[in-house]
Design an enzyme around this catalytic site. Sequence first.
Site, PDB file in Angstrom:
ATOM      1  N   ALA A 152      -9.851  58.430 -19.314  1.00  0.00           N
ATOM      2  CA  ALA A 152      -8.584  59.133 -19.568  1.00  0.00           C
ATOM      3  C   ALA A 152      -7.444  58.124 -19.369  1.00  0.00           C
ATOM      4  O   ALA A 152      -7.669  56.988 -18.948  1.00  0.00           O
ATOM      5  CB  ALA A 152      -8.431  60.307 -18.608  1.00  0.00           C
ATOM      6  N   ASN A 154      -4.685  58.375 -17.334  1.00  0.00           N
ATOM      7  CA  ASN A 154      -3.809  58.411 -16.155  1.00  0.00           C
ATOM      8  C   ASN A 154      -4.093  57.295 -15.147  1.00  0.00           C
ATOM      9  O   ASN A 154      -3.188  56.867 -14.444  1.00  0.00           O
ATOM     10  CB  ASN A 154      -3.871  59.797 -15.483  1.00  0.00           C
ATOM     11  CG  ASN A 154      -5.270  60.212 -15.120  1.00  0.00           C
ATOM     12  OD1 ASN A 154      -6.249  59.625 -15.566  1.00  0.00           O
ATOM     13  ND2 ASN A 154      -5.362  61.239 -14.302  1.00  0.00           N
ATOM     14  N   GLU A 251     -16.243  63.951 -15.391  1.00  0.00           N
ATOM     15  CA  GLU A 251     -15.079  64.127 -14.506  1.00  0.00           C
ATOM     16  C   GLU A 251     -13.993  64.772 -15.345  1.00  0.00           C
ATOM     17  O   GLU A 251     -13.328  64.096 -16.131  1.00  0.00           O
ATOM     18  CB  GLU A 251     -14.611  62.765 -13.978  1.00  0.00           C
ATOM     19  CG  GLU A 251     -15.564  62.117 -13.004  1.00  0.00           C
ATOM     20  CD  GLU A 251     -15.601  62.818 -11.657  1.00  0.00           C
ATOM     21  OE1 GLU A 251     -14.783  63.715 -11.419  1.00  0.00           O
ATOM     22  OE2 GLU A 251     -16.482  62.467 -10.854  1.00  0.00           O
ATOM     23  N   CYS A 285      -5.800  64.651 -12.164  1.00  0.00           N
ATOM     24  CA  CYS A 285      -6.742  65.736 -12.454  1.00  0.00           C
ATOM     25  C   CYS A 285      -6.889  66.713 -11.292  1.00  0.00           C
ATOM     26  O   CYS A 285      -7.053  67.908 -11.492  1.00  0.00           O
ATOM     27  CB  CYS A 285      -8.091  65.153 -12.807  1.00  0.00           C
ATOM     28  SG  CYS A 285      -8.671  63.991 -11.562  1.00  0.00           S
ATOM     29  N   GLU A 459     -18.600  60.831  -8.571  1.00  0.00           N
ATOM     30  CA  GLU A 459     -18.268  59.410  -8.546  1.00  0.00           C
ATOM     31  C   GLU A 459     -18.016  59.019  -7.096  1.00  0.00           C
ATOM     32  O   GLU A 459     -17.842  59.861  -6.216  1.00  0.00           O
ATOM     33  CB  GLU A 459     -17.029  59.132  -9.403  1.00  0.00           C
ATOM     34  CG  GLU A 459     -17.318  59.355 -10.877  1.00  0.00           C
ATOM     35  CD  GLU A 459     -16.294  58.765 -11.824  1.00  0.00           C
ATOM     36  OE1 GLU A 459     -15.090  58.949 -11.605  1.00  0.00           O
ATOM     37  OE2 GLU A 459     -16.704  58.120 -12.808  1.00  0.00           O
TER      38      GLU A 459
HETATM   39  P1  NAD Z   1      -9.097  63.624 -23.321  1.00  0.00           P
HETATM   40  O1  NAD Z   1     -10.204  64.566 -23.046  1.00  0.00           O
HETATM   41  O2  NAD Z   1      -8.180  63.909 -24.437  1.00  0.00           O
HETATM   42  O3  NAD Z   1      -9.700  62.154 -23.624  1.00  0.00           O
HETATM   43  C1  NAD Z   1     -10.510  61.482 -22.687  1.00  0.00           C
HETATM   44  C2  NAD Z   1     -11.256  60.374 -23.389  1.00  0.00           C
HETATM   45  O4  NAD Z   1     -12.242  60.941 -24.253  1.00  0.00           O
HETATM   46  C3  NAD Z   1     -10.391  59.474 -24.266  1.00  0.00           C
HETATM   47  O5  NAD Z   1     -10.823  58.133 -24.108  1.00  0.00           O
HETATM   48  C4  NAD Z   1     -10.712  59.968 -25.668  1.00  0.00           C
HETATM   49  O6  NAD Z   1     -10.542  58.976 -26.674  1.00  0.00           O
HETATM   50  C5  NAD Z   1     -12.171  60.345 -25.532  1.00  0.00           C
HETATM   51  N1  NAD Z   1     -12.674  61.321 -26.494  1.00  0.00           N
HETATM   52  C6  NAD Z   1     -12.001  62.318 -27.115  1.00  0.00           C
HETATM   53  N2  NAD Z   1     -12.836  63.022 -27.906  1.00  0.00           N
HETATM   54  C7  NAD Z   1     -14.067  62.483 -27.757  1.00  0.00           C
HETATM   55  C8  NAD Z   1     -15.353  62.781 -28.310  1.00  0.00           C
HETATM   56  N3  NAD Z   1     -15.545  63.800 -29.153  1.00  0.00           N
HETATM   57  N4  NAD Z   1     -16.404  62.020 -27.937  1.00  0.00           N
HETATM   58  C9  NAD Z   1     -16.243  61.013 -27.057  1.00  0.00           C
HETATM   59  N5  NAD Z   1     -15.055  60.666 -26.520  1.00  0.00           N
HETATM   60  C10 NAD Z   1     -13.974  61.408 -26.866  1.00  0.00           C
HETATM   61  O7  NAD Z   1      -8.334  63.456 -21.942  1.00  0.00           O
HETATM   62  P2  NAD Z   1      -6.948  62.702 -21.648  1.00  0.00           P
HETATM   63  O8  NAD Z   1      -5.850  63.499 -22.275  1.00  0.00           O
HETATM   64  O9  NAD Z   1      -7.094  61.266 -21.967  1.00  0.00           O
HETATM   65  O10 NAD Z   1      -6.864  62.821 -20.062  1.00  0.00           O
HETATM   66  C11 NAD Z   1      -6.391  63.948 -19.418  1.00  0.00           C
HETATM   67  C12 NAD Z   1      -7.547  64.829 -18.961  1.00  0.00           C
HETATM   68  O11 NAD Z   1      -8.450  64.077 -18.165  1.00  0.00           O
HETATM   69  C13 NAD Z   1      -7.086  65.971 -18.083  1.00  0.00           C
HETATM   70  O12 NAD Z   1      -7.775  67.144 -18.425  1.00  0.00           O
HETATM   71  C14 NAD Z   1      -7.472  65.522 -16.691  1.00  0.00           C
HETATM   72  O13 NAD Z   1      -7.654  66.550 -15.777  1.00  0.00           O
HETATM   73  C15 NAD Z   1      -8.725  64.769 -16.959  1.00  0.00           C
HETATM   74  N6  NAD Z   1      -8.997  63.821 -15.868  1.00  0.00           N
HETATM   75  C16 NAD Z   1     -10.046  64.079 -15.011  1.00  0.00           C
HETATM   76  C17 NAD Z   1     -10.303  63.227 -13.955  1.00  0.00           C
HETATM   77  C18 NAD Z   1     -11.429  63.483 -12.996  1.00  0.00           C
HETATM   78  O14 NAD Z   1     -11.851  62.559 -12.312  1.00  0.00           O
HETATM   79  N7  NAD Z   1     -11.952  64.690 -12.883  1.00  0.00           N
HETATM   80  C19 NAD Z   1      -9.500  62.096 -13.760  1.00  0.00           C
HETATM   81  C20 NAD Z   1      -8.443  61.870 -14.643  1.00  0.00           C
HETATM   82  C21 NAD Z   1      -8.216  62.741 -15.696  1.00  0.00           C
END
Ligand code: NAD
Length: 485
Positions: A152, A154, A251, A285, A459
């Site tokens: 992601a 952040n 995650e 997150c 993790e």
């Molecule tokens: P996102 O789900 O839009 O994208 C995450 C990643 O997945 C990006 O690299 C994106 O290119 C990739 N992706 C998108 N579609 C895909 C597919 N079909 N197949 C494979 N990869 C794909 O998330 P974001 O907007 O980048 O980040 C914000 C989100 O991440 C929030 O929901 C946040 O809560 C979550 N987050 C979770 C954690 C955790 O540890 N639990 C940590 C940070 C962020």
Amino acid sequence: MTYPTQPTASHFIGGQYVEDTSGPPIDVIYPATGEVIARVHSATPAIVAQAVAAARGAQAAWQAMTGTERGRILRRAADILRARNHDLSVLETYDTGKPYQETSVADATSGADALEYFGGMAATLTGEHIQLGEDWVYTRREALGVCVGIGAWNYPTQIACWKGAPALACGNTMVFKPSETTPLCALKVAEILHEAGAPAGVYNVIQGLGDVGAALVSHDDVDKVSLTGSVPTGRKVYAAAAAGVKHVTMELGGKSPLIIFDDADVENAVSGAILGNFYSSGQVCSNGTRVYVHKDIKHAFLTCLSERLGKAVIGDPMDPETSFGPMVSAAQMEIVQGYIAKGKAEGARLVCGGDRIDRAGYYLQPTVFADVTDDMTIAREEIFGPVMAVLDFEDEADVLARANDTEFGLAAGVFTRDLSRAHRMAAGFEAGTCYINTYNDSPVEAPFGGSKQSGVGRENSKAAIEHYSQLKSVYVRMGNLEAPF
Ligand code: NAD
């Protein structure tokens, strides 16, 4: 702009930077100004194939090294990250817009912690001996093979390290795809691991949007996928990985509750609510964005909170005094503005903030809504921005049931001076990480991950080893073997 933000090339494969401009361009935008500060290119199918082949080619020899040797390389990489913390923090600030005040203590340093921790652990990873009379079984703890990490936007450096460090410690190799919004920092992690002695192909980085992530997940030669992202993306990646029966770590997002009882220290509770809602402009997150405040201290809490928010230093993220920066992108800012509009439309009371800040870049005011009810959109959906929803409560059992009434289960927090109640709440929360009189700590020594739809696997900590290795049982007979015929 004097700091070099344009990377040497878009990808890092097989121990070197690799460029292929035939992939669609991805502009890197500095969120504090809206300026384009770099351009990379999305991986073509040929680059995806090259990266997975490099990781596969390096895996057997990497696994064959002793844990001590692998660990030494990871710990050397940790030292380099720490030595270059200033430059890496500046780059993280360019990539994400997060204030240098944060990036200088929470990003490369947190990545270094993971490399150091798992580097130290690499030599201790063993199987076990199981005696069966005079016969016996031993287990070998083996790598999974080629792991894909998808990040992601952040915490780009931290995520690249949190996935890479345990994967490499266990003898796997990795292809990491950062978020298309923040493509710069992971390249530095790859460069530093290589400089620290990781053989070519052990840790590779390629760029791209969701389609590149999807190509990696469904690649036949990939054994494990670790995603940090939203729940909708998690569902797609989990399903695609299932088609190949691949190991996964997910995650995902959250909408975590933070419960403040009437016996809590109000200043501490406000500190927890600020850390759990406005750090990284709310783009964390595990944030505790549903803040349930006991009705008897609601006034004191909101008064103290408003006063403390007035002390936020909003401005140039590179200024070490700045404590609150922009959102990562115009798109994310617009999503959050949409939620603020919904909060107002559905009848929540705006206590402070609510508007865009009149300056270049994607700045939103720290925003607090009070009198929020459980059915409102801002109390149900992950906003991922600086928006706190304050809800009222009176009864412990009732607030616990309300806190758990969500599809998410990433984190939960409680502020109270009552020891028994604190632990009762921690036991009752349906969440992977719980906080008592604190919020959002994530040391590498402790497992981190979600329950319910917030994730699969953990993790950090020893727990991560289970998700990056597999056990092989070897049966040994000491005497003659009898058969029925
Ligand atoms: P996102 O789900 O839009 O994208 C995450 C990643 O997945 C990006 O690299 C994106 O290119 C990739 N992706 C998108 N579609 C895909 C597919 N079909 N197949 C494979 N990869 C794909 O998330 P974001 O907007 O980048 O980040 C914000 C989100 O991440 C929030 O929901 C946040 O809560 C979550 N987050 C979770 C954690 C955790 O540890 N639990 C940590 C940070 C962020």
